[in-house]
Design a protein around this motif. Structure first.
Motif, PDB file in Angstrom:
ATOM      1  N   SER A  85      -6.860   7.015   2.058  1.00 43.71           N
ATOM      2  CA  SER A  85      -6.452   5.618   2.182  1.00 43.71           C
ATOM      3  C   SER A  85      -6.501   4.980   0.802  1.00 43.71           C
ATOM      4  O   SER A  85      -7.062   5.542  -0.139  1.00 43.71           O
ATOM      5  N   SER A  86      -5.933   3.777   0.712  1.00 44.13           N
ATOM      6  CA  SER A  86      -5.909   3.077  -0.575  1.00 44.13           C
ATOM      7  C   SER A  86      -7.219   2.357  -0.848  1.00 44.13           C
ATOM      8  O   SER A  86      -7.349   1.663  -1.852  1.00 44.13           O
ATOM      9  N   GLY A 127      -1.098   2.286   3.476  1.00 47.83           N
ATOM     10  CA  GLY A 127      -1.930   2.928   2.462  1.00 47.83           C
ATOM     11  C   GLY A 127      -2.684   4.131   2.962  1.00 47.83           C
ATOM     12  O   GLY A 127      -3.543   4.656   2.248  1.00 47.83           O
ATOM     13  N   THR A 128      -2.385   4.618   4.166  1.00 50.22           N
ATOM     14  CA  THR A 128      -3.027   5.815   4.687  1.00 50.22           C
ATOM     15  C   THR A 128      -2.037   6.972   4.705  1.00 50.22           C
ATOM     16  O   THR A 128      -0.839   6.776   4.891  1.00 50.22           O
ATOM     17  N   SER A 129      -2.556   8.190   4.508  1.00 48.12           N
ATOM     18  CA  SER A 129      -1.728   9.388   4.594  1.00 48.12           C
ATOM     19  C   SER A 129      -2.563  10.524   5.153  1.00 48.12           C
ATOM     20  O   SER A 129      -3.797  10.492   5.104  1.00 48.12           O
ATOM     21  N   ASN A 132      -3.435   7.244  -2.903  1.00 49.80           N
ATOM     22  CA  ASN A 132      -2.771   6.084  -2.345  1.00 49.80           C
ATOM     23  C   ASN A 132      -3.293   4.841  -3.044  1.00 49.80           C
ATOM     24  O   ASN A 132      -4.472   4.766  -3.375  1.00 49.80           O
ATOM     25  N   CYS A 136      -3.737  14.899  -0.013  1.00 55.50           N
ATOM     26  CA  CYS A 136      -3.568  13.527   0.461  1.00 55.50           C
ATOM     27  C   CYS A 136      -3.917  12.571  -0.680  1.00 55.50           C
ATOM     28  O   CYS A 136      -4.961  12.721  -1.317  1.00 55.50           O
ATOM     29  N   GLY A 137      -3.043  11.576  -0.921  1.00 53.14           N
ATOM     30  CA  GLY A 137      -3.281  10.623  -2.002  1.00 53.14           C
ATOM     31  C   GLY A 137      -2.804  11.169  -3.335  1.00 53.14           C
ATOM     32  O   GLY A 137      -2.241  12.261  -3.410  1.00 53.14           O
ATOM     33  N   ALA A 177       2.904   9.836   5.872  1.00 53.59           N
ATOM     34  CA  ALA A 177       2.549   8.757   4.952  1.00 53.59           C
ATOM     35  C   ALA A 177       2.829   7.421   5.629  1.00 53.59           C
ATOM     36  O   ALA A 177       3.964   7.147   6.031  1.00 53.59           O
ATOM     37  N   ASP A 207       0.848  -1.186   0.000  1.00 54.48           N
ATOM     38  CA  ASP A 207       0.000   0.000   0.000  1.00 54.48           C
ATOM     39  C   ASP A 207       0.885   1.236   0.000  1.00 54.48           C
ATOM     40  O   ASP A 207       1.525   1.548   1.001  1.00 54.48           O
ATOM     41  N   THR A 218      -1.969   9.413  11.082  1.00 58.27           N
ATOM     42  CA  THR A 218      -2.414   8.926   9.781  1.00 58.27           C
ATOM     43  C   THR A 218      -3.930   8.816   9.705  1.00 58.27           C
ATOM     44  O   THR A 218      -4.480   8.613   8.624  1.00 58.27           O
ATOM     45  N   SER A 267       1.540   5.408  -0.247  1.00 61.98           N
ATOM     46  CA  SER A 267       0.817   6.579   0.243  1.00 61.98           C
ATOM     47  C   SER A 267       1.649   7.837   0.064  1.00 61.98           C
ATOM     48  O   SER A 267       2.886   7.787   0.018  1.00 61.98           O
TER      49      SER A 267
END
Length: 301
Positions: free
Chosen positions: A173-174, A102-104, A257, A254-255, A98, A35, A121, A37
């Protein structure tokens, strides 16, 4: 006795099958999914007519999907904005995080002098310390006039945007999911020291208010962004007069991701190993398998 009955075929077959399956696992083994980010944060950008834009810089964080969360944080001095003259009190803050899952998240804007922010996050941005609040001069006041040691005309304070903090935060998030939050703590506009306009503490996206004859204030601006990503600005001040065209306080992204997977089920480096393994299986178990499946009456010797 019936000499056409095969002799113990399953042991040889299972052994060959297991070896073949192991070779196929080797063939299909590729890099694990991850994942990724990314996030960015900018505290202030000032657009001026006839001169270059000045800003606090931008911090960025990215993670390939492994290890600890990556954090990038700065608290530049107000002097990095040069002689813009608008922001007269406050501290610049900008942080991006990051994660490997997969989260940022990111947070940016203005807090009281000496203040700091931290962001997780999960997108939650918290402040600590700081004093004196934030001041952005919209219309300059008039100075005191003295003559013969006496005050002839007292100073009159201009139109000022004041707040304890002006912050924006975002998260992604992803999955993909995204979101943003704007915090305007005790924000208001004053003229000659009196409040003429109070601003919502957590304005909805796309909120816009007017300071008649002075400026338009865009709160929680969220422009279109690619799927899986978001961008947000806490406060945009569009002055109707003066050298400064616009002041953007707190801008974050953000993203996007994404969960990355192997592009090929049979990655190139594994194919030679898989071919060798399958060939070895064939040579090693060819005779036992044939013996297991061939009736005794048809075997030679």
């Amino acid at each position: 006795m019936d000499h056409t009955t095969p002799r113990r075929p399953w042991a040889a077959l299972l052994t060959a099958g297991g070896a073949g399956a192991a070779a196929l696992v080797l063939a299909t083994a590729g890099p694990a999914a991850a994942d990724t980010s990314t996030a960015t944060a900018n505290a202030v950008t000032v657009g001026a007519l006839g001169v270059s834009t000045v800003h606090s810089g931008t911090v960025s964080a990215s993670n390939p999907g492994s290890g600890d969360p990556v954090t990038s944080a700065q608290a530049p001095a107000l002097s990095v904005l040069g002689g813009q003259g608008g922001i007269t009190a406050g501290a610049l803050v900008q942080t991006a995080v990051a994660g490997a899952d997969g989260t940022s998240a990111a947070c940016a804007g203005l807090v009281g002098s000496g203040g700091r922010i931290s962001v997780g996050t999960d997108g939650v941005c918290t402040t600590s310390g700081g004093s004196g609040g934030v001041q952005v001069v919209l219309v300059p006041g008039t100075p005191e006039v003295r003559a013969f040691g006496k005050v002839v005309t007292p100073a009159v304070e201009g139109t000022i945007l004041r707040a304890d903090a002006v912050l924006v935060s975002c998260r992604a998030s992803s999955a993909p999911t995204t979101g943003s939050t704007v915090t305007l703590a005790n924000a208001r506009v004053t003229t000659a020291g009196s409040t003429v306009l109070s601003l919502a503490a957590t304005p909805a996206p796309g909120t816009e208010v007017s300071v008649p004859g002075v400026a338009t204030l865009a709160l929680h601006s969220v422009p279109p962004a690619p799927a899986g990503s978001t961008q947000a600005t806490a406060l945009t001040i569009k002055l109707l007069n003066g050298a400064v065209a616009a002041v953007n306080v707190g801008t974050v992204t953000c993203g996007a991701n994404a969960r990355t997977v192997p592009a090929d089920a049979l990655p190139g480096p594994a194919l030679p190993l898989a071919a060798a393994a399958l060939a070895a299986v064939g040579l090693r178990f060819r005779r036992p398998v044939l013996d297991a499946l061939t009736p005794r009456s048809t075997r030679r010797g």
